[in-house]
Design a protein around this motif. Sequence first.
Motif, short mmCIF file in Angstrom:
data_model
loop_
_atom_site.label_atom_id
_atom_site.label_comp_id
_atom_site.label_asym_id
_atom_site.label_seq_id
_atom_site.Cartn_x
_atom_site.Cartn_y
_atom_site.Cartn_z
N GLY A 1 0.82 -1.21 0.00
CA GLY A 1 0.00 0.00 0.00
C GLY A 1 0.85 1.26 0.00
N ILE A 2 1.93 1.24 0.78
CA ILE A 2 2.84 2.39 0.80
C ILE A 2 3.46 2.59 -0.57
N ARG A 3 3.88 1.49 -1.19
CA ARG A 3 4.42 1.59 -2.56
C ARG A 3 3.38 2.18 -3.49
N ASP A 4 2.14 1.71 -3.42
CA ASP A 4 1.08 2.21 -4.30
C ASP A 4 0.88 3.72 -4.13
N ILE A 5 0.85 4.17 -2.87
CA ILE A 5 0.66 5.60 -2.61
C ILE A 5 1.86 6.40 -3.14
N ALA A 6 3.07 5.92 -2.89
CA ALA A 6 4.26 6.64 -3.34
C ALA A 6 4.31 6.74 -4.86
N VAL A 7 3.89 5.69 -5.54
CA VAL A 7 3.88 5.71 -7.00
C VAL A 7 2.78 6.63 -7.51
N GLU A 8 1.60 6.53 -6.92
CA GLU A 8 0.45 7.35 -7.36
C GLU A 8 0.68 8.83 -7.10
N MET A 9 1.16 9.17 -5.92
CA MET A 9 1.32 10.58 -5.55
C MET A 9 2.70 11.12 -5.89
N GLY A 10 3.66 10.23 -6.01
CA GLY A 10 5.04 10.66 -6.23
C GLY A 10 5.48 10.46 -7.65
N SER A 11 6.10 9.33 -7.88
CA SER A 11 6.69 9.09 -9.20
C SER A 11 6.77 7.60 -9.47
N SER A 12 6.51 7.24 -10.72
CA SER A 12 6.69 5.85 -11.13
C SER A 12 8.04 5.68 -11.81
N ASP A 13 8.85 6.73 -11.81
CA ASP A 13 10.16 6.68 -12.46
C ASP A 13 11.27 6.22 -11.52
N THR A 14 10.91 5.73 -10.36
CA THR A 14 11.87 5.30 -9.35
C THR A 14 11.74 3.80 -9.17
N ARG A 15 12.86 3.14 -8.98
CA ARG A 15 12.82 1.72 -8.66
C ARG A 15 12.47 1.62 -7.18
N LEU A 16 11.22 1.25 -6.91
CA LEU A 16 10.68 1.18 -5.56
C LEU A 16 10.24 -0.25 -5.29
N VAL A 17 10.90 -0.92 -4.35
CA VAL A 17 10.67 -2.33 -4.07
C VAL A 17 10.18 -2.45 -2.64
N VAL A 18 9.38 -3.48 -2.36
CA VAL A 18 8.88 -3.69 -1.01
C VAL A 18 9.33 -5.02 -0.45
N ALA A 19 9.47 -5.06 0.88
CA ALA A 19 9.72 -6.30 1.61
C ALA A 19 8.82 -6.23 2.84
N GLY A 20 7.78 -7.03 2.85
CA GLY A 20 6.84 -6.98 3.96
C GLY A 20 6.48 -8.34 4.47
N ASN B 1 9.04 1.09 -11.36
CA ASN B 1 9.48 1.31 -12.73
C ASN B 1 9.23 0.03 -13.52
N ASP B 2 8.40 0.11 -14.56
CA ASP B 2 8.04 -1.09 -15.32
C ASP B 2 9.18 -1.64 -16.16
N ASN B 3 10.11 -0.81 -16.55
CA ASN B 3 11.19 -1.25 -17.42
C ASN B 3 12.55 -0.81 -16.90
N PRO B 4 12.93 -1.26 -15.71
CA PRO B 4 14.22 -0.84 -15.19
C PRO B 4 15.36 -1.43 -16.00
N THR B 5 16.47 -0.73 -16.02
CA THR B 5 17.64 -1.19 -16.74
C THR B 5 18.66 -1.68 -15.75
N GLN B 6 19.16 -2.90 -15.98
CA GLN B 6 20.13 -3.46 -15.06
C GLN B 6 21.36 -2.56 -15.00
N GLY B 7 21.90 -2.37 -13.81
CA GLY B 7 23.08 -1.53 -13.64
C GLY B 7 22.76 -0.06 -13.53
N GLU B 8 21.49 0.30 -13.63
CA GLU B 8 21.07 1.69 -13.62
C GLU B 8 21.15 2.30 -12.23
#
Length: 151
Positions: A16-35, A72-79
């Motif tokens: 849920g936190i990831r969803d809010i951060a993407v919706e209100m913030g940015s989807s251009d960030t590699r944002l991963v969750v561990a819960g 990010n739907d299409n992250p680039t390895q090493g980015e």
Amino acid sequence: MVGVVVISHSPRAAKGIRDIAVEMGSSDTRLVVAGGDVDGGIGTDPNAIAEAITEAAGVNDDHRSDENKTANDNPTQGEIDDVVLLVDLGSAVMNAELAIEMVTIDNTVHIADAPVLEGALNATVEASSSKATVESVIAAAEDAREYSKIN
């Protein structure tokens, strides 16, 4: 770029936190969750956190599970150069520190001393900037400690 990992005792809260951060913030960030713990219950799992750190660092992009998709739907390895962790409760810090010791990546991993939701939002927005550094992402996350919700 800087990757961000949200660590929560609750798998649903982390997502849920990831969803809010993407919706209100940015989807251009590699944002991963561990819960959650190893059984999917309330708790944290150092192995899952280590995996999330590795993913946020851009390692093994082809092996992402649907449950742990990045923003990010299409992250680039090493980015990704560095990773910032946001945790919900104190015991998650202990498992995050253990996970940092477990990962075998050259990237720098830092735990931000920030509220997890507001910090994740701030970190996600800052990390989406082409000028973001690990220091600026941590500072943005930690700025959230000063937010007042009422006047």
